[in-house]
Design a protein around this motif. Sequence first.
Motif, PDB file in Angstrom:
ATOM      1  N   THR A   1      41.094  46.167  35.584  1.00 42.72           N
ATOM      2  CA  THR A   1      42.208  45.349  36.064  1.00 42.72           C
ATOM      3  C   THR A   1      43.057  46.219  36.976  1.00 42.72           C
ATOM      4  O   THR A   1      43.438  47.327  36.605  1.00 42.72           O
ATOM      5  N   LEU A   2      43.342  45.722  38.179  1.00 42.28           N
ATOM      6  CA  LEU A   2      44.134  46.449  39.178  1.00 42.28           C
ATOM      7  C   LEU A   2      45.333  45.600  39.542  1.00 42.28           C
ATOM      8  O   LEU A   2      45.187  44.432  39.916  1.00 42.28           O
ATOM      9  N   LEU A   3      46.523  46.170  39.416  1.00 42.87           N
ATOM     10  CA  LEU A   3      47.755  45.471  39.773  1.00 42.87           C
ATOM     11  C   LEU A   3      48.392  46.162  40.960  1.00 42.87           C
ATOM     12  O   LEU A   3      48.680  47.353  40.911  1.00 42.87           O
ATOM     13  N   GLY A   4      48.608  45.390  42.035  1.00 38.55           N
ATOM     14  CA  GLY A   4      49.295  45.923  43.200  1.00 38.55           C
ATOM     15  C   GLY A   4      48.512  45.712  44.467  1.00 38.55           C
ATOM     16  O   GLY A   4      47.315  45.448  44.450  1.00 38.55           O
ATOM     17  N   GLY A   5      49.196  45.831  45.572  1.00 36.37           N
ATOM     18  CA  GLY A   5      48.553  45.686  46.866  1.00 36.37           C
ATOM     19  C   GLY A   5      48.272  44.241  47.214  1.00 36.37           C
ATOM     20  O   GLY A   5      48.701  43.303  46.533  1.00 36.37           O
ATOM     21  N   HIS A   6      47.543  44.079  48.309  1.00 35.76           N
ATOM     22  CA  HIS A   6      47.129  42.767  48.786  1.00 35.76           C
ATOM     23  C   HIS A   6      45.609  42.777  48.823  1.00 35.76           C
ATOM     24  O   HIS A   6      45.013  43.386  49.706  1.00 35.76           O
ATOM     25  N   PRO A   7      44.968  42.126  47.846  1.00 40.83           N
ATOM     26  CA  PRO A   7      43.506  42.180  47.759  1.00 40.83           C
ATOM     27  C   PRO A   7      42.829  41.662  49.032  1.00 40.83           C
ATOM     28  O   PRO A   7      43.204  40.625  49.558  1.00 40.83           O
ATOM     29  N   THR A   8      41.851  42.428  49.500  1.00 37.07           N
ATOM     30  CA  THR A   8      41.008  41.985  50.606  1.00 37.07           C
ATOM     31  C   THR A   8      39.557  42.065  50.147  1.00 37.07           C
ATOM     32  O   THR A   8      39.228  42.845  49.252  1.00 37.07           O
ATOM     33  N   HIS A   9      38.728  41.278  50.775  1.00 35.46           N
ATOM     34  CA  HIS A   9      37.317  41.272  50.414  1.00 35.46           C
ATOM     35  C   HIS A   9      36.699  42.649  50.624  1.00 35.46           C
ATOM     36  O   HIS A   9      35.953  43.146  49.786  1.00 35.46           O
ATOM     37  N   GLY A  10      37.029  43.293  51.738  1.00 34.95           N
ATOM     38  CA  GLY A  10      36.466  44.608  52.041  1.00 34.95           C
ATOM     39  C   GLY A  10      36.850  45.671  51.028  1.00 34.95           C
ATOM     40  O   GLY A  10      35.998  46.447  50.571  1.00 34.95           O
ATOM     41  N   GLN A  11      38.124  45.711  50.660  1.00 34.99           N
ATOM     42  CA  GLN A  11      38.571  46.702  49.677  1.00 34.99           C
ATOM     43  C   GLN A  11      37.971  46.419  48.305  1.00 34.99           C
ATOM     44  O   GLN A  11      37.559  47.329  47.601  1.00 34.99           O
ATOM     45  N   ARG A  12      37.929  45.149  47.930  1.00 33.77           N
ATOM     46  CA  ARG A  12      37.348  44.777  46.636  1.00 33.77           C
ATOM     47  C   ARG A  12      35.877  45.207  46.581  1.00 33.77           C
ATOM     48  O   ARG A  12      35.431  45.817  45.625  1.00 33.77           O
ATOM     49  N   THR A  13      35.133  44.904  47.633  1.00 31.82           N
ATOM     50  CA  THR A  13      33.716  45.264  47.683  1.00 31.82           C
ATOM     51  C   THR A  13      33.535  46.773  47.637  1.00 31.82           C
ATOM     52  O   THR A  13      32.658  47.282  46.930  1.00 31.82           O
TER      53      THR A  13
END
Length: 198
Positions: free
Chosen positions: A97-109
């Motif tokens: 579980t990660l809290l913070g930032g603005h999730p993007t598909h590239g970073q998640r991948t």
Amino acid sequence: MRLPDQLFIQQMFERCGVLSSLPLSAAQMEVGQARCVAMANQRLQALLVPTSAASPTHASIGVVEQASLFVEEHRSPVLDTSDVHVARTLLHGAHVTLLGGHPTHGQRTALMDAFQLATLDWIGVDEYTHGLHADSRIHPETALVILAVRWMAHAHHGLRDVAKRRAVPVMMHPGGLNPRSVAYQVVRQASEQLRQRV
């Protein structure tokens, strides 16, 4: 408080806009990213012009293709650092579980692939304005909670408290959310607890 090399950092990034220690909104992130991409494209074009002028094969292709060739010619295997390798070993198949930032598909991948995670429950700052639903975000299979302190509000205390109550390691991450930066903190803050899980 001043950061080490703050003057250098400030001069380098002030062209992207006003520096702020507060979390950015999604719109502010997009504007800042667009400015940084434009600057990077200008620098890349400056680097590639001599190459394209000297080489007839490079002269006939676009900037993106030139950049790909440049990267391939100067590639170094930096992604799989020892920290990334250790963190991958510790987190392989884990639920994080990660809290913070603005999730993007590239970073998640990138994070999912680098650490071979089973799942990544990424809670963006816009989604988590209070800590009242922290209980529902940490499951029995959660191996690690990452609090990206750089981009989050003070509502993280609820998530941290629930994680500690359930004996889930909590990592306070002050840096960027790229795999190398996250791996560095995983190894230094949570490796002892994660080794007990493996």
